[in-house]
Each structure stands twice: as C-alpha cells, then as structure tokens.
Motif scaffolding. Structure first.
Motif, PDB file in Angstrom:
ATOM      1  N   ILE A  65       0.783  -1.176   0.095  1.00 48.09           N
ATOM      2  CA  ILE A  65       0.025  -0.044  -0.032  1.00 48.09           C
ATOM      3  C   ILE A  65       0.747   1.124  -0.008  1.00 48.09           C
ATOM      4  CG2 ILE A  65      -1.670   1.208   1.292  1.00 48.09           C
ATOM      5  CD1 ILE A  65      -2.617  -1.566  -0.077  1.00 48.09           C
ATOM      6  N   ILE A  66       0.596   2.234  -0.761  1.00 46.82           N
ATOM      7  CA  ILE A  66       1.101   3.507  -0.994  1.00 46.82           C
ATOM      8  C   ILE A  66       0.302   4.431  -0.610  1.00 46.82           C
ATOM      9  CG2 ILE A  66       2.522   5.199  -2.383  1.00 46.82           C
ATOM     10  CD1 ILE A  66       3.434   2.830  -4.190  1.00 46.82           C
ATOM     11  N   PHE A  67       0.491   5.400   0.257  1.00 42.33           N
ATOM     12  CA  PHE A  67      -0.365   6.526   0.358  1.00 42.33           C
ATOM     13  C   PHE A  67       0.570   7.880  -0.072  1.00 42.33           C
ATOM     14  CE2 PHE A  67      -2.642   9.976   2.964  1.00 42.33           C
ATOM     15  CZ  PHE A  67      -3.616   9.450   3.203  1.00 42.33           C
ATOM     16  N   LEU A  68      -0.190   8.468  -0.764  1.00 39.13           N
ATOM     17  CA  LEU A  68       0.405   9.473  -1.330  1.00 39.13           C
ATOM     18  C   LEU A  68      -0.198  10.946  -1.180  1.00 39.13           C
ATOM     19  CD1 LEU A  68       2.666  10.788  -3.485  1.00 39.13           C
ATOM     20  CD2 LEU A  68       0.624  10.594  -5.229  1.00 39.13           C
ATOM     21  N   VAL A  69       0.680  11.785  -0.708  1.00 33.65           N
ATOM     22  CA  VAL A  69       0.109  13.271  -0.172  1.00 33.65           C
ATOM     23  C   VAL A  69       0.254  14.164  -1.297  1.00 33.65           C
ATOM     24  CG1 VAL A  69       0.407  15.038   1.401  1.00 33.65           C
ATOM     25  CG2 VAL A  69       0.802  12.624   2.245  1.00 33.65           C
ATOM     26  N   GLY A  70      -0.504  14.990  -1.666  1.00 32.65           N
ATOM     27  CA  GLY A  70      -0.306  15.649  -2.844  1.00 32.65           C
ATOM     28  C   GLY A  70       0.161  16.959  -2.480  1.00 32.65           C
ATOM     29  N   SER A  71       1.483  16.832  -2.007  1.00 37.13           N
ATOM     30  CA  SER A  71       1.991  18.210  -1.438  1.00 37.13           C
ATOM     31  C   SER A  71       2.309  19.028  -2.632  1.00 37.13           C
ATOM     32  CB  SER A  71       3.285  17.655  -0.888  1.00 37.13           C
ATOM     33  OG  SER A  71       4.115  17.050  -1.654  1.00 37.13           O
ATOM     34  N   PHE A  72       2.332  18.728  -4.035  1.00 33.56           N
ATOM     35  CA  PHE A  72       2.479  19.669  -5.313  1.00 33.56           C
ATOM     36  C   PHE A  72       1.229  19.871  -5.676  1.00 33.56           C
ATOM     37  CE2 PHE A  72       3.216  20.701  -9.491  1.00 33.56           C
ATOM     38  CZ  PHE A  72       4.385  21.676  -9.374  1.00 33.56           C
ATOM     39  N   THR A  73       0.036  18.737  -6.034  1.00 38.17           N
ATOM     40  CA  THR A  73      -0.908  19.075  -6.640  1.00 38.17           C
ATOM     41  C   THR A  73      -2.053  19.730  -5.789  1.00 38.17           C
ATOM     42  OG1 THR A  73      -1.527  16.656  -5.910  1.00 38.17           O
ATOM     43  CG2 THR A  73      -0.841  16.890  -8.259  1.00 38.17           C
ATOM     44  N   ALA A  74      -2.057  19.894  -4.426  1.00 40.01           N
ATOM     45  CA  ALA A  74      -2.831  20.519  -3.506  1.00 40.01           C
ATOM     46  C   ALA A  74      -2.509  22.074  -3.710  1.00 40.01           C
ATOM     47  CB  ALA A  74      -2.626  20.147  -2.238  1.00 40.01           C
ATOM     48  N   MET A  75      -1.505  22.339  -4.126  1.00 40.08           N
ATOM     49  CA  MET A  75      -1.175  23.855  -4.430  1.00 40.08           C
ATOM     50  C   MET A  75      -1.559  24.372  -5.815  1.00 40.08           C
ATOM     51  SD  MET A  75       2.871  24.347  -3.324  1.00 40.08           S
ATOM     52  CE  MET A  75       3.377  23.250  -4.691  1.00 40.08           C
ATOM     53  N   ILE A  76      -2.164  23.416  -6.439  1.00 38.36           N
ATOM     54  CA  ILE A  76      -2.886  23.803  -7.776  1.00 38.36           C
ATOM     55  C   ILE A  76      -4.364  23.506  -7.485  1.00 38.36           C
ATOM     56  CG2 ILE A  76      -3.437  23.238 -10.179  1.00 38.36           C
ATOM     57  CD1 ILE A  76      -0.342  22.670 -10.181  1.00 38.36           C
ATOM     58  N   GLY A  77      -4.764  22.335  -6.946  1.00 36.33           N
ATOM     59  CA  GLY A  77      -6.166  22.085  -6.698  1.00 36.33           C
ATOM     60  C   GLY A  77      -6.833  21.384  -7.807  1.00 36.33           C
ATOM     61  N   ASP A  78      -7.771  20.011  -7.369  1.00 39.81           N
ATOM     62  CA  ASP A  78      -8.228  19.097  -8.122  1.00 39.81           C
ATOM     63  C   ASP A  78      -9.482  19.726  -8.638  1.00 39.81           C
ATOM     64  OD1 ASP A  78      -9.340  17.150  -9.574  1.00 39.81           O
ATOM     65  OD2 ASP A  78      -9.211  15.936  -7.689  1.00 39.81           O
ATOM     66  N   PRO A  79      -9.823  19.826  -9.942  1.00 34.25           N
ATOM     67  CA  PRO A  79     -11.067  20.573 -10.298  1.00 34.25           C
ATOM     68  C   PRO A  79     -12.327  19.687 -10.270  1.00 34.25           C
ATOM     69  CG  PRO A  79      -9.862  19.781 -12.277  1.00 34.25           C
ATOM     70  CD  PRO A  79      -8.961  19.664 -11.086  1.00 34.25           C
ATOM     71  N   SER A  80     -11.937  18.267  -9.704  1.00 34.67           N
ATOM     72  CA  SER A  80     -13.110  17.431  -9.942  1.00 34.67           C
ATOM     73  C   SER A  80     -14.538  17.895  -9.196  1.00 34.67           C
ATOM     74  CB  SER A  80     -12.684  15.989  -9.214  1.00 34.67           C
ATOM     75  OG  SER A  80     -11.695  15.366 -10.070  1.00 34.67           O
ATOM     76  N   GLY A  81     -15.385  17.864  -9.682  1.00 31.75           N
ATOM     77  CA  GLY A  81     -16.694  18.240  -9.181  1.00 31.75           C
ATOM     78  C   GLY A  81     -16.878  19.616  -8.746  1.00 31.75           C
ATOM     79  N   ARG A  82     -16.073  20.553  -9.287  1.00 34.56           N
ATOM     80  CA  ARG A  82     -16.102  21.856  -8.964  1.00 34.56           C
ATOM     81  C   ARG A  82     -16.697  22.925  -9.902  1.00 34.56           C
ATOM     82  NH1 ARG A  82     -14.722  23.188  -3.730  1.00 34.56           N
ATOM     83  NH2 ARG A  82     -13.822  25.074  -4.386  1.00 34.56           N
ATOM     84  N   ASP A  83     -17.314  23.686  -9.646  1.00 34.46           N
ATOM     85  CA  ASP A  83     -17.961  24.720 -10.397  1.00 34.46           C
ATOM     86  C   ASP A  83     -17.015  25.949 -10.813  1.00 34.46           C
ATOM     87  OD1 ASP A  83     -20.251  23.519 -11.384  1.00 34.46           O
ATOM     88  OD2 ASP A  83     -21.323  23.782  -9.503  1.00 34.46           O
ATOM     89  N   THR A  84     -16.100  26.112  -9.574  1.00 32.56           N
ATOM     90  CA  THR A  84     -15.288  27.200  -9.538  1.00 32.56           C
ATOM     91  C   THR A  84     -13.769  26.718  -9.319  1.00 32.56           C
ATOM     92  OG1 THR A  84     -15.405  27.623  -7.349  1.00 32.56           O
ATOM     93  CG2 THR A  84     -16.878  28.786  -8.962  1.00 32.56           C
ATOM     94  N   GLN A  85     -12.675  27.501  -9.600  1.00 34.25           N
ATOM     95  CA  GLN A  85     -11.497  26.953  -9.322  1.00 34.25           C
ATOM     96  C   GLN A  85     -11.236  26.730  -7.775  1.00 34.25           C
ATOM     97  OE1 GLN A  85      -8.636  29.476 -11.294  1.00 34.25           O
ATOM     98  NE2 GLN A  85      -6.713  28.279 -10.720  1.00 34.25           N
ATOM     99  N   ALA A  87      -9.067  27.271  -4.503  1.00 33.59           N
ATOM    100  CA  ALA A  87      -8.140  28.172  -3.995  1.00 33.59           C
ATOM    101  C   ALA A  87      -6.638  27.207  -3.703  1.00 33.59           C
ATOM    102  CB  ALA A  87      -8.369  28.694  -2.566  1.00 33.59           C
ATOM    103  N   PRO A  88      -5.609  27.898  -4.091  1.00 31.08           N
ATOM    104  CA  PRO A  88      -4.378  27.224  -4.086  1.00 31.08           C
ATOM    105  C   PRO A  88      -3.711  27.289  -2.334  1.00 31.08           C
ATOM    106  CG  PRO A  88      -4.142  29.321  -4.997  1.00 31.08           C
ATOM    107  CD  PRO A  88      -5.307  29.208  -5.103  1.00 31.08           C
ATOM    108  N   LEU A  89      -3.265  26.287  -2.043  1.00 33.05           N
ATOM    109  CA  LEU A  89      -2.726  25.802  -0.843  1.00 33.05           C
ATOM    110  C   LEU A  89      -1.238  26.392  -0.648  1.00 33.05           C
ATOM    111  CD1 LEU A  89      -4.687  23.082   0.658  1.00 33.05           C
ATOM    112  CD2 LEU A  89      -5.222  25.566   1.210  1.00 33.05           C
TER     113      LEU A  89
END
Length: 389
Positions: A65-85, A87-89
């Motif tokens: 099992i691999i648990f991956l933290v989106g330490s890079f992707t969370a700074m952009i943000g997954d658009p899945s299910g979103r009506d707006t962009q 906010a970056p973290l």
C-alpha cells in the motif's frame, strides 16, 4: 476486514478494466496500490473513510500500500466536481492539514505498514520539456469530455489552464509510483485513467482503476459541512451515534456495506427483513453501534446506545449535555452559532421554519428570539443548557 473475493466488489463503484484486476488478483502476487489525497481540509467524515477502508482491506490481504500526499498538486487544486477553481494552498498549510488527516486516518490504516510518499518529490523536478512530453499524450478534446468542464464552458465560467493540467500531474504520479491499481472516489475516474494512459506510454506496468461508492449525508444530500449532515471520524461517541440514528432508511444498506465490517451475507439478510416490513430502527441501532465501535471502542458504543435510548425513547435529557453562560439579551442564533450547534444563520432559519428548535420544550418561531435560561434542543439530537446572567 474483507474476504478476498470482495476486494473488487464490496463498496466498489467501478473497476476499469475488471478483467485486468481479476487477472492480477488471481495471480497471487502482491500488488502495488495507491491512494492519493490532497489535504485541502482537516476533518474527515465517514465518506472519506470509504477509500481508506478499501485500502486497508488490500493491506490486510497482503498487498503493498502506498499513501500519496498531494504536496504539489494541492497547491493547484483538483477541479473534480467543482464549479469554480479551487483556492491554492501553501506547502506549509498542506503539511499542517495532513498531520490532522493522518491522525484521523490512523483509526483505519496502519501507517507503520504503509509507504508514505509526497508528490513534490518528483513534480518539483519536472522541466517544461518534461511537461510538454506528458501533455503530448492527451488532447484538448479529451480534457473537455469532463462534465464539469463542459458545464463551466457552457455557463461562461473560467477554466484555468492549471485545472487542465491537474489530471496529467495525477497521471504522472502513477508513472513514478509504477502501480498495479489506483483507488479513488467516483469523481476521480477520469484522473485515474489518465494515469493508466501514461503508465502505458512510459512502459510501466498495466494499471487498473478502482473507484469506491459515494455515500450521501445522513439526510440523503451530498455529505457537506454546509448541510450539517456529516458523520466525522472525530465526533464524540454520543454525537456519532445520534447522527447515525438520523440516517435516512434508504441509505442504511449502503452505510452497512461501505462503513462497517458486517458481512455481506448478513447485510443481505437485513435487506430481506426490511423488505418484509421489519421496523428499521433495530437495524439502524445496529448500524450506529457498529460504526461507533470501529472508531471509539465497544464500551463507548454501548454507552452511546444507552444515552440515545434514555433521551429519545424515555424522553430524558442527556447526561453529558454542554452548558454555556451568556449575557442577558443575547440572540439565540448567535449562541447556537458560537457553540457550533448550527453551521449558519441560513440553517437556523430553516430549522425554525420546520419547527426543529425548541427552548424549554417550546418551539422557537421567531428568528430574533433571545436566549433564555434552560435547555435548547436543536434538531433531534443536539442539546444545550443555557444560563443567562
């Protein structure tokens, strides 16, 4: 936690392609599976627990099992299910959120047996030329097939280029991890299949996608803090039990399948009993007790059940009711907001209109009512003792 043959079926929405998954599972060789999360928030509810429970099932079956933290992707943000962009973290906020996330997720996963990775490890090193190479395997038309992009395009809402790039970045995670399977929610299928395409393009092993079922909140709507219909993993036992007793009858079987360790054969028997007209209350009490036991232990679950029976069957007041002192003239809505018994003034209005708030056993009918000394009941399960001075 799950029988071997239920790894690809229990709490599962889709497996793509199923033939590959069955082939890999039947081979008897340990598979490499991963679940990636962008820690954009700090509170987990039992909906978040569904993929974690599936991951634990594969862990118990002997897979890697691999648990991956989106330490890079969370700074952009997954658009899945979103009506707006989204906010970056910042990287710091992501790490702060993940520490809280891990503490709660540890109720399900044994992190001592998990390979923990952060995707900034490789995304920080990707050059612009590398990115162009990744992007060359996809078309704009493929990206626009996503429902939320089509909807936002028709409505004239902006779609950021970074949102187009997100599935590619998630797909590249699969390349770097070289996995047999990626788990995710139903809204993640597009992103996961991007990873399947890239693994093939980069000569890695063939990957299958596994998406888990989405469970609605206790009232049948999307599980959301806004609707106050979430069952959080860190809810106190009595609160968790009470919330689960408010689950709509038609959601019970899904909750049993996705959120408990009750066998599927027993769940089918419960389904048969319900169809014959058996009172659903006894099964709902079983459901609540099973879930509270998972996160708080058997003793806490038994006490929560006793408290629920006292309050809702015998019409007694709960032993552990919170208490607050307020100044004379304080508005009830402000007190309830401050004590977090309601999420918003809009929810207060809705509850008042539906007769869902009582103060000293009298229904509250005015929005600007002042708090009085005594007991306030919010909905079916929340109580507050107020002392006005």
């Amino acid at each position: 936690m799950e029988k071997h043959e239920e790894l690809l079926t229990r709490a599962v929405e889709q497996v793509v392609p199923m033939e590959l998954a069955q082939q890999k599972l039947k081979s008897g060789k340990p598979m490499r599976l991963y679940l990636g999360i962008d820690p954009t928030g700090s509170k987990l509810h039992i909906g978040h627990a569904v993929p974690l429970r599936k991951l634990r099932a594969f862990q118990d079956a002997g897979h890697h099992i691999i648990f991956l933290v989106g330490s890079f992707t969370a700074m952009i943000g997954d658009p899945s299910g979103r009506d707006t962009q989204r906010a970056p973290l910042t990287r710091e906020k992501i790490e702060e959120n993940f520490l809280t996330y891990k503490e709660q997720a540890s109720k399900i996963l044994d992190f001592s047996k998990v390979e923990l990775r952060y995707n900034h490890e490789w995304h920080d090193e990707v050059s612009f030329a590398d990115l162009l190479g990744i992007a060359s395997h996809f078309t704009v038309q493929q990206m626009m097939e996503r429902d939320m992009f089509q909807r936002r395009h028709k409505e004239g809402k902006p779609i950021a280029m970074t949102e187009f790039m997100y599935p590619l970045m998630q797909g590249y995670d699969s390349v770097m991890l070289d996995v047999d399977c990626e788990l995710g929610g139903t809204d993640q299928l597009f992103n996961i299949l991007c990873g399947r395409t890239l693994q093939a393009a980069y000569g890695k092993r063939e990957k299958f996608a596994l998406t888990v079922k989405l469970i609605e909140g206790t009232d049948g709507r999307k599980m959301s803090k806004t609707y106050d219909n979430c069952v959080y993993l860190d809810d106190a036992p009595n609160d968790m039990y009470g919330k689960l007793m408010s689950v709509k009858d038609e959601l019970m079987l899904t909750y049993f399948e996705c959120c408990t360790n009750v066998s599927m054969s027993e769940i089918k028997e419960i389904e048969k009993s319900l169809k014959k007209g058996t009172n659903p209350k006894e099964f709902k009490m079983r459901l609540a007790k099973e879930i509270v036991t998972l996160y708080h232990g058997a003793d806490a679950a038994a006490h929560a059940e006793q408290q629920f029976t006292s309050v809702f069957t015998n019409k007694e007041l709960p032993d552990d009711m919170p208490e607050v002192k307020v100044k004379k003239g304080s508005l009830l809505v402000d007190v309830l907001l401050e004590q977090k018994l309601i999420p918003s003034k809009a929810e207060f209005r809705r509850l008042v209109e539906q007769g869902g708030i009582t103060m000293n056993e009298e229904k509250v009918t005015e929005l600007d009512v002042k708090a009085e000394t005594g007991v306030v009941k919010v909905g079916k399960r929340k109580f507050l003792r107020i002392n006005v001075s």
